[in-house]
Write an enzyme that holds these catalytic residues in place. Structure first.
Site, short mmCIF file in Angstrom:
data_model
loop_
_atom_site.label_atom_id
_atom_site.label_comp_id
_atom_site.label_asym_id
_atom_site.label_seq_id
_atom_site.Cartn_x
_atom_site.Cartn_y
_atom_site.Cartn_z
N HIS A 62 0.52 -0.70 0.02
CA HIS A 62 0.03 0.14 0.37
C HIS A 62 0.53 1.52 0.31
O HIS A 62 -0.07 2.53 -0.07
CB HIS A 62 -0.79 -0.11 1.43
CG HIS A 62 -0.55 0.50 2.45
ND1 HIS A 62 0.49 -1.14 3.15
CD2 HIS A 62 -0.37 1.17 3.09
CE1 HIS A 62 1.12 -0.18 4.71
NE2 HIS A 62 0.81 1.44 4.37
C1 UD1 Z 1 -1.86 6.56 4.93
C2 UD1 Z 1 -0.97 6.82 5.15
C3 UD1 Z 1 0.56 5.20 5.92
C4 UD1 Z 1 -0.28 4.32 6.22
C5 UD1 Z 1 -1.53 3.53 6.07
C6 UD1 Z 1 -2.05 3.17 6.63
C7 UD1 Z 1 -0.61 9.18 5.14
C8 UD1 Z 1 0.41 9.85 4.25
N1 UD1 Z 1 0.15 7.85 4.79
O1 UD1 Z 1 -1.71 5.74 3.97
O2 UD1 Z 1 1.37 5.58 6.39
O3 UD1 Z 1 0.95 3.23 6.23
O4 UD1 Z 1 -2.39 4.92 6.24
O5 UD1 Z 1 -3.54 1.53 6.28
O6 UD1 Z 1 -1.04 9.78 6.88
N2 UD1 Z 1 -9.60 4.69 0.86
C9 UD1 Z 1 -10.83 4.29 0.87
N3 UD1 Z 1 -11.05 4.05 1.71
C10 UD1 Z 1 -10.78 3.98 3.26
C11 UD1 Z 1 -9.38 4.81 3.06
C12 UD1 Z 1 -8.70 5.01 2.04
O7 UD1 Z 1 -11.32 3.94 -0.63
O8 UD1 Z 1 -11.40 3.36 3.79
C13 UD1 Z 1 -8.59 5.18 -0.40
C14 UD1 Z 1 -8.69 6.43 -0.61
O9 UD1 Z 1 -9.01 6.69 -2.33
C15 UD1 Z 1 -7.89 6.99 -1.06
C16 UD1 Z 1 -6.33 6.40 -0.99
O10 UD1 Z 1 -7.32 5.06 -0.34
O11 UD1 Z 1 -7.55 8.23 -1.61
C17 UD1 Z 1 -5.52 6.11 0.15
O12 UD1 Z 1 -5.27 6.72 1.52
P1 UD1 Z 1 -5.10 8.25 2.40
O13 UD1 Z 1 -5.44 7.63 4.11
O14 UD1 Z 1 -4.22 9.22 1.69
O15 UD1 Z 1 -3.60 6.86 2.35
P2 UD1 Z 1 -3.23 5.80 2.38
O16 UD1 Z 1 -2.57 4.75 1.92
O17 UD1 Z 1 -4.49 4.74 3.32
N1 UDP Z 2 -4.19 -4.95 8.88
C1 UDP Z 2 -5.62 -5.80 8.91
N2 UDP Z 2 -5.49 -6.04 8.32
C2 UDP Z 2 -5.14 -6.15 6.46
C3 UDP Z 2 -4.09 -5.79 6.51
C4 UDP Z 2 -3.42 -5.10 7.70
O1 UDP Z 2 -6.06 -5.49 9.96
O2 UDP Z 2 -6.21 -6.38 5.46
C5 UDP Z 2 -2.85 -5.30 10.24
C6 UDP Z 2 -1.55 -5.44 10.07
O3 UDP Z 2 -2.09 -6.41 10.95
C7 UDP Z 2 -1.55 -4.18 10.83
C8 UDP Z 2 -1.47 -3.02 10.51
O4 UDP Z 2 -3.12 -3.73 9.71
O5 UDP Z 2 -1.08 -4.78 12.55
C9 UDP Z 2 -1.29 -2.47 9.08
O6 UDP Z 2 -1.50 -1.58 8.26
P1 UDP Z 2 -0.56 -1.05 7.52
O7 UDP Z 2 -0.51 -2.25 6.18
O8 UDP Z 2 -2.29 -0.23 6.29
O9 UDP Z 2 0.27 0.52 7.76
P2 UDP Z 2 1.22 0.67 8.00
O10 UDP Z 2 1.84 -0.62 9.74
O11 UDP Z 2 2.49 0.21 7.20
O12 UDP Z 2 1.43 2.18 8.61
#
Ligand code: UD1
Ligand code: UDP
Length: 365
Positions: free
Chosen positions: A214
């Site tokens: 991601h």
């Molecule tokens: C964010 C964090 C990242 C973290 C990740 C955990 C920032 C800059 N990034 O990344 O550090 O590792 O969360 O998962 O804060 N979207 C949906 N539904 C949701 C959420 C997101 O459809 O519930 C889609 C939207 O199109 C959105 C895209 O995902 O634009 C990215 O979401 P965003 O919260 O901006 O960043 P993440 O990639 O989730």
């Molecule tokens: N996780 C989850 N379901 C999923 C993928 C990840 O519960 O389908 C959990 C995972 O076990 C970990 C956390 O989400 O505890 C990690 O989040 P993510 O990878 O979104 O973000 P990051 O840690 O890179 O910021």
């Protein structure tokens, strides 16, 4: 004695998981009838909002209901952070907390920290001191800025403490261990009893790979994303791939999901299902920070789809290999992994959340 008021600002999946452990420690402390009670108010920024990216964690991990959901949603970094900043500021003024507690390195972290610091409310940063030394990552900017405005910095590892020292930060720094390790200890057995995911997906323990992707640097670069997918499809093993919403939209746009027979694309799963998938995988392939650590907690080797990591201890210990996104390197790393004999306590002893609440109380109002 006056209660200590803590405002917890969270918005993304990993933050809910981390905050779950601290909220449990707060409830346990209050129930023990300690001298000073803690009033925690959770502010959900709304950064993650899909049911399986947010609500499911509150339900399954018994996280207290947020005091408010700011519904800031998705957008560019400036849009998201700006919207959050404005709304969090109002909440701080209205609720007047003693501490604002922020987690990790997302836009929700930075917005919470900045809003509080400008209002002269003390900031506590959980997972402080992590560095990738790659300022191309939005998370690196968020971490650095948050650490520099925090009064209490809770470090999961000794490396994090050393990283802060290099930037001249030593006041308020505490080595508490990792709350995600706390979570893995609490939920490991529960997952084994309650999760049905292996049956549902018809998986045998040790006979599949688990993948998550991601990071913006991977999803938003078609060459890197294609290379990762081609590595997965070249594996002679089943690959289970819970897809983050960001990744789903990129894979759909590039039409990268069709005709890969060994790949099982699934929606994001609950924490218990994820723990069960992690524990039973032969190898985990990921660019997630949290999943790299969880691989280590569960004693499963990890191939990290990045060029650097904040969790350098897992690499030094031989449990994690940095493969980047080159398909040949990913395949070779996955095939040739050795399981090290040593598995030390790199992330504390499972009491990080308790230490964090004790320190917040000690530092006081
Ligand atoms: C964010 C964090 C990242 C973290 C990740 C955990 C920032 C800059 N990034 O990344 O550090 O590792 O969360 O998962 O804060 N979207 C949906 N539904 C949701 C959420 C997101 O459809 O519930 C889609 C939207 O199109 C959105 C895209 O995902 O634009 C990215 O979401 P965003 O919260 O901006 O960043 P993440 O990639 O989730
Ligand atoms: N996780 C989850 N379901 C999923 C993928 C990840 O519960 O389908 C959990 C995972 O076990 C970990 C956390 O989400 O505890 C990690 O989040 P993510 O990878 O979104 O973000 P990051 O840690 O890179 O910021």
């Amino acid at each position: 004695m006056k209660a200590l008021r803590i405002m917890t600002v969270v918005g993304s999946r990993p933050q809910f998981i981390k905050a779950a452990m601290v909220s449990r420690a707060i409830v346990a402390r209050n129930q023990r009838g300690e001298n000073q009670q803690i009033i925690e108010e959770i502010i959900h920024t709304g950064q993650h909002y899909d049911e399986n990216m947010s609500d499911i964690f509150f339900q399954q991990m018994h996280i207290p209901e947020p005091a408010v959901n700011l519904n800031t949603g998705s957008g560019s970094h400036g849009e998201m952070t700006g919207r959050m900043l404005e709304k969090i500021e109002k909440e701080i003024v209205m609720r007047n907390p003693d501490w604002v507690l922020v987690y990790g390195d997302t836009n929700s972290t930075l917005a919470g920290a900045l809003a509080a610091a400008k209002l002269h409310v003390s900031v506590a940063h959980m997972e402080a001191g992590l560095r990738s030394y790659n300022k191309g990552m939005p998370e690196e900017i968020n971490r650095i800025l948050t650490d520099h405005v925090s009064s209490l910095l809770f470090c999961p590892t000794k490396v994090a403490i050393a990283n802060l020292a290099k930037e001249g930060i030593s006041r308020g720094v505490h080595h508490v261990g990792d709350v995600m390790y706390d979570a893995s200890l609490v939920f490991d057995e529960i997952a084994g009893v309650r999760s049905r995911i292996l049956d549902t997906l018809d998986l045998e323990p040790g006979k599949y790979l688990l993948a998550t992707v991601h990071r913006a640097e991977n999803t938003d670069d078609p060459t890197r994303l294609q290379s990762i997918l081609s590595a997965f499809s070249a594996m002679n093993e089943r690959v289970v791939f819970p897809i983050h919403p960001r990744t789903r939209s990129r894979l759909d746009a590039l039409n990268l999901k069709s005709n890969i027979t060994n790949l099982k694309f699934i929606d994001p799963v609950s924490f218990l299902d994820m723990v069960q998938l992690e524990k039973n995988a032969r190898v985990i392939l990921t660019d997630s920070g949290g999943v790299q650590k969880e691989a280590y907690f569960h004693g499963v080797p990890c191939v990290t789809l990045r060029d650097e990591t904040e969790w350098v201890e897992t690499v030094a210990a031989g449990w994690n290999v940095l493969a980047g996104t080159d398909a040949d390197r990913i395949i070779a790393s996955t095939r040739s992994l050795n399981i090290p004999v040593e598995h030390g306590m790199l992330f504390g002893d499972g009491s990080a959340a308790g230490k964090i609440t004790d320190l917040l109380v000690k530092m006081g109002t």
